[in-house]
Design a protein around this motif. Sequence first.
Motif, mmCIF file in Angstrom:
data_model
loop_
_atom_site.group_PDB
_atom_site.id
_atom_site.type_symbol
_atom_site.label_atom_id
_atom_site.label_comp_id
_atom_site.label_asym_id
_atom_site.label_seq_id
_atom_site.Cartn_x
_atom_site.Cartn_y
_atom_site.Cartn_z
ATOM 1 N N HIS A 421 -0.302 -3.970 -2.102
ATOM 2 C CA HIS A 421 -0.232 -2.908 -3.038
ATOM 3 C C HIS A 421 -0.237 -1.593 -2.785
ATOM 4 O O HIS A 421 0.301 -0.417 -3.045
ATOM 5 C CB HIS A 421 -1.175 -3.196 -4.213
ATOM 6 N N ARG A 422 -1.399 -1.358 -1.946
ATOM 7 C CA ARG A 422 -1.872 -0.034 -1.466
ATOM 8 C C ARG A 422 -0.579 0.387 -0.655
ATOM 9 O O ARG A 422 -0.100 1.673 -0.608
ATOM 10 C CB ARG A 422 -3.159 -0.139 -0.566
ATOM 11 N N ALA A 424 2.485 -0.332 -0.751
ATOM 12 C CA ALA A 424 3.714 -0.181 -1.497
ATOM 13 C C ALA A 424 3.610 1.064 -2.324
ATOM 14 O O ALA A 424 4.609 1.896 -2.749
ATOM 15 C CB ALA A 424 4.025 -1.456 -2.728
ATOM 16 N N LYS A 425 2.277 1.530 -3.097
ATOM 17 C CA LYS A 425 2.095 2.607 -3.686
ATOM 18 C C LYS A 425 2.497 3.915 -3.144
ATOM 19 O O LYS A 425 2.817 5.002 -3.391
ATOM 20 C CB LYS A 425 0.702 2.486 -4.212
ATOM 21 N N GLU A 429 6.127 4.142 -6.630
ATOM 22 C CA GLU A 429 5.920 3.391 -7.833
ATOM 23 C C GLU A 429 6.878 2.178 -8.162
ATOM 24 O O GLU A 429 6.284 0.947 -8.299
ATOM 25 C CB GLU A 429 5.733 4.176 -8.955
ATOM 26 N N ASP A 432 6.429 -0.355 -5.889
ATOM 27 C CA ASP A 432 4.918 -1.175 -6.138
ATOM 28 C C ASP A 432 5.416 -2.283 -7.253
ATOM 29 O O ASP A 432 4.902 -3.352 -7.265
ATOM 30 C CB ASP A 432 3.957 -0.350 -6.575
ATOM 31 N N GLN A 433 6.319 -2.152 -8.075
ATOM 32 C CA GLN A 433 6.559 -2.774 -9.233
ATOM 33 C C GLN A 433 7.398 -3.939 -8.748
ATOM 34 O O GLN A 433 7.232 -5.061 -9.230
ATOM 35 C CB GLN A 433 7.504 -1.852 -10.195
ATOM 36 N N GLU A 436 5.060 -6.332 -7.168
ATOM 37 C CA GLU A 436 3.944 -7.016 -8.373
ATOM 38 C C GLU A 436 5.068 -7.952 -8.759
ATOM 39 O O GLU A 436 4.526 -9.353 -9.111
ATOM 40 C CB GLU A 436 3.646 -6.018 -9.367
ATOM 41 N N CYS A 452 7.063 -9.765 0.717
ATOM 42 C CA CYS A 452 6.830 -8.590 0.433
ATOM 43 C C CYS A 452 6.705 -7.452 1.950
ATOM 44 O O CYS A 452 7.067 -6.410 2.138
ATOM 45 C CB CYS A 452 5.312 -8.487 -0.043
#
Length: 520
Positions: A421-422, A424-425, A429, A432-433, A436, A452
């Motif tokens: 997630h870090r 991806a962000k 955004e 990151d979605q 998720e 991923c």
Amino acid sequence: MARKRIGMKKIREVIRLKSTTEMSDRKIARALNISRFAVAKYWQGFNSSGLLFEQIKEMADSELLRLVEKPRIEKCNKYQQLIQYFPHFVIELQRTGVTLHLLWQEYKEKHPEGFQYSQFCHHFLMWRKSSEVRMHINHKAGDKMFVDYAGDKLTYIDRKSGKEKRVEVFVAILGASGLTYAEGSVSQEKEEWIRSNERAFWYFGGASDAIVPDNLKSAVSHANRYEPEINPDFAEFAEYYGTVIIPARVREARDKALVENAVRLIYQRIYAPLRNRTFYSLEELNVAIWDHLEEHNNKAFQRLKISRRELFEKSEQKALRPLPAERYPMKTTIWRNVQFNYHVELREDLHYYSVPHYLYRKKPKTKVRMVYDDRIVALYYDNMRIAQHKRDRTPNGYSTIPEHMPSNHRFYSQWSPERIHRWAKSIGEEVDQVIENVIKGRKHPEQAFKVCMGILSMARKYGDKRLNKACRQANKFGTCSLKRIESMIKLGLEEEKQPQLELISTITDHENIRGSKYYN
């Protein structure tokens, strides 16, 4: 060799025959089957008392003996002087380098008219015939602790079942002072055996240089007169306390005479006083044992006029090895095969621990030695420790050290949902979605890691902006497919605005078609 004193009946006969007959010493000696010297000695002793034969008829034997032997006793005042030193000699002989010859030299300095060395040794050795005294002379302070179980058992009543439980009684004794420890134990199994030895050390306040056990299985795996095989767990316990194990020789009662004598005294001074008492737990029984044990250790020896506790404090306490800061962590040793996933199983917990991956072989399978206690699991191969893990009792869990993994396994093991997630962000955004949604769509996070990684790696090829725009379109369409996101970027669809779909009525009016008003 000293002559054996004749009986009191013959002494009285000597006095009667000399007082009432004209028989010579030779005839009296022949009649009584004693020597002429004995006849002369006892008659001379009687004459010096000034008594008549009629006066000794009702006299006690002890009083008569004192009268007839008085001249000899008075002549041996220097023996009475010497014997006062014997208890002190017993204590001094336990010190390193102290010999009888040295003690004799010190004695002669104080009493130049005293006995010569040969007579000095003879009197001392005759005096120490008592078994209680001899056991203190034969052992150096802090040298050995003798241990064994008593043959007879004590009992207590289990409160829950109401049944009688038989209890083993462990006995330990220090060789020099005779200080004794005893306790009740549920069995003679290895763990109980080791803990009893340990409690004996802590009771004494130190460890002896050696432990001398009998050849029970908890102490000796294979008995042999010349090279016994020590139980490995008991050997590790001894190493932890800086002592060694010297088993008593098979069928050699002398090697364990000291502890057997201690067991005999335990029978008399603990078993006997407790014979009519009823106990309802092992703890309650042990409290009673320890109460009587203190009485035993504080009771003075018959000849030394000093107790085991006092002798221990004077001569042996300082000679014991210091105890470690913590008690021995009980360890168990087992052998396990290395599995295909380079882990070995601790079946007691159903948990798996890693070893270096190169140790796995199909045939023959690699065996490693697992040594574990309440806190640590250590693994050994070729007598070298290859891994150490903190013990984890989670069933079907894995404790893995990253360095044990192959390089490709290690790469994936280092990734976690938080780390992905870090990444991806840092791209956007929308990315990151999508990530998720990918993770939520799998039963286990690790199943989504490859997808991923594929999505995030497109940022290096197409750039962060294009990937973020493509993920925006994917989020609108409700998809998180790696192939669809990559197709949109390749076709340039991430830049197109999606037309708003409007519902346009293409149905013509007709008299047979009912309108919306009909349903109201």
